[in-house]
Scaffold this active site. Sequence first.
Site, PDB file in Angstrom:
ATOM      1  N   ARG A  52      11.340  -2.047  11.038  1.00 24.29           N
ATOM      2  CA  ARG A  52      10.269  -1.659  11.967  1.00 24.29           C
ATOM      3  C   ARG A  52      10.153  -2.680  13.095  1.00 24.29           C
ATOM      4  NH1 ARG A  52       4.900  -0.079   8.630  1.00 24.29           N
ATOM      5  NH2 ARG A  52       4.010  -1.221  10.374  1.00 24.29           N
TER       6      ARG A  52
ATOM      7  N   LYS B 265       0.833  -1.218   0.000  1.00 28.89           N
ATOM      8  CA  LYS B 265       0.000   0.000   0.000  1.00 28.89           C
ATOM      9  C   LYS B 265       0.864   1.263   0.000  1.00 28.89           C
ATOM     10  CE  LYS B 265      -2.351  -0.921   3.814  1.00 28.89           C
ATOM     11  NZ  LYS B 265      -1.822  -2.246   4.185  1.00 28.89           N
TER      12      LYS B 265
ATOM     13  N   ARG C  98      11.508  -6.584   5.203  1.00 29.77           N
ATOM     14  CA  ARG C  98      11.363  -5.164   4.852  1.00 29.77           C
ATOM     15  C   ARG C  98      12.339  -4.282   5.638  1.00 29.77           C
ATOM     16  NH1 ARG C  98       5.495  -2.385   5.162  1.00 29.77           N
ATOM     17  NH2 ARG C  98       5.596  -2.866   7.397  1.00 29.77           N
TER      18      ARG C  98
ATOM     19  N   ARG D 258      -0.612  -9.336  13.395  1.00 32.05           N
ATOM     20  CA  ARG D 258      -1.150  -8.290  12.500  1.00 32.05           C
ATOM     21  C   ARG D 258      -1.991  -8.918  11.390  1.00 32.05           C
ATOM     22  NH1 ARG D 258       4.244  -5.577  10.901  1.00 32.05           N
ATOM     23  NH2 ARG D 258       3.024  -4.225   9.536  1.00 32.05           N
TER      24      ARG D 258
ATOM     25  N   ARG E 193      -9.736   0.897   9.182  1.00 31.48           N
ATOM     26  CA  ARG E 193      -9.279  -0.471   9.421  1.00 31.48           C
ATOM     27  C   ARG E 193     -10.312  -1.285  10.184  1.00 31.48           C
ATOM     28  NH1 ARG E 193      -3.184   0.393   9.086  1.00 31.48           N
ATOM     29  NH2 ARG E 193      -2.184  -1.572   9.529  1.00 31.48           N
TER      30      ARG E 193
HETATM   31  P1  AMP Z   1       0.881   0.272   9.351  1.00 37.07           P
HETATM   32  O1  AMP Z   1       2.079   1.155   9.213  1.00 37.07           O
HETATM   33  O2  AMP Z   1      -0.262   0.716   8.482  1.00 37.07           O
HETATM   34  O3  AMP Z   1       1.220  -1.191   9.162  1.00 37.07           O
HETATM   35  O4  AMP Z   1       0.368   0.435  10.855  1.00 37.07           O
HETATM   36  C1  AMP Z   1       1.194   0.082  11.955  1.00 37.07           C
HETATM   37  C2  AMP Z   1       0.362  -0.062  13.205  1.00 37.07           C
HETATM   38  O5  AMP Z   1      -0.277   1.189  13.504  1.00 37.07           O
HETATM   39  C3  AMP Z   1      -0.771  -1.074  13.135  1.00 37.07           C
HETATM   40  O6  AMP Z   1      -0.341  -2.396  13.378  1.00 37.07           O
HETATM   41  C4  AMP Z   1      -1.690  -0.549  14.245  1.00 37.07           C
HETATM   42  O7  AMP Z   1      -1.183  -0.868  15.523  1.00 37.07           O
HETATM   43  C5  AMP Z   1      -1.570   0.964  14.076  1.00 37.07           C
HETATM   44  N1  AMP Z   1      -2.584   1.490  13.138  1.00 37.07           N
HETATM   45  C6  AMP Z   1      -2.368   2.035  11.904  1.00 37.07           C
HETATM   46  N2  AMP Z   1      -3.522   2.416  11.333  1.00 37.07           N
HETATM   47  C7  AMP Z   1      -4.503   2.106  12.221  1.00 37.07           C
HETATM   48  C8  AMP Z   1      -5.920   2.238  12.218  1.00 37.07           C
HETATM   49  N3  AMP Z   1      -6.587   2.778  11.162  1.00 37.07           N
HETATM   50  N4  AMP Z   1      -6.610   1.804  13.301  1.00 37.07           N
HETATM   51  C9  AMP Z   1      -5.966   1.267  14.354  1.00 37.07           C
HETATM   52  N5  AMP Z   1      -4.651   1.104  14.429  1.00 37.07           N
HETATM   53  C10 AMP Z   1      -3.902   1.522  13.377  1.00 37.07           C
END
Ligand code: AMP
Length: 218
Positions: free
Chosen positions: A160, A13, A127, A171, A88
């Site tokens: 990360r 994404k 990654r 996740r 989400r």
């Molecule tokens: P990402 O970088 O999109 O993989 O997000 C990393 C982490 O941020 C996720 O595993 C969640 O803990 C938190 N997170 C990101 N976006 C959301 C969302 N829309 N709702 C809840 N938690 C989020």
Amino acid sequence: MNLIFLGPPGAGKGTQAKRICDKYNLTQIATGDILREHLKNETGLGKKAREYIDAGNLVPNDLIIDMMRYEIEKNRSKGGYLLDGFPRTVTQAEALDELLNDLNDKIDVAIVLNVPNSELMARLTGRRVCPSCGTSYHLIFNPPANEGVCDHDGEELFQRKDDNEETVNNRLEVYTKETKPIITYYEKQGLAHHVDGVGTVDEIFNLINEGIDSFVNN
Ligand code: AMP
């Protein structure tokens, strides 16, 4: 034009969002990136969100919805935006609809990037990310020209904290349980466009463009 990018962690994404934003002059609003900034700056939100992010769980809806209301209101004066990582949950999708309604705004298309689970683990654990420009690399599939440093700015790449096997497993489970149902939510509204997320970055970019064109020009 306003877009949503949906798909499991590791679907690509962020990589595709950057390219689509450049092409259509959109602002990328990536919840994960915004949250990581809060963590780094140790804001009130950052302190509340850390335990969830580190464990690979979702940050509670009310915190995310407040944060995104602020981000969308702040950015919409610049033109269109691309939501990457939000909504989400169905609760977040409903809150987004309410907010857009209040702002007299709408989503034009929700791009759904599909990648099988078997591929996601390898993508995420390999990654590496640039702390400065956010470019993602992969140790094997997409390594930088010089080991360990970003091609664009020479910054040292990092892994990360939530890209380890145990957290990735969680996740992916959370995605299946909490996030997948919102694909149906957007399908019912006639806004979902599915794209095969396995292929080269260019191939997937072209498929996304075709999808956007078919929605926006019709
Ligand atoms: P990402 O970088 O999109 O993989 O997000 C990393 C982490 O941020 C996720 O595993 C969640 O803990 C938190 N997170 C990101 N976006 C959301 C969302 N829309 N709702 C809840 N938690 C989020």
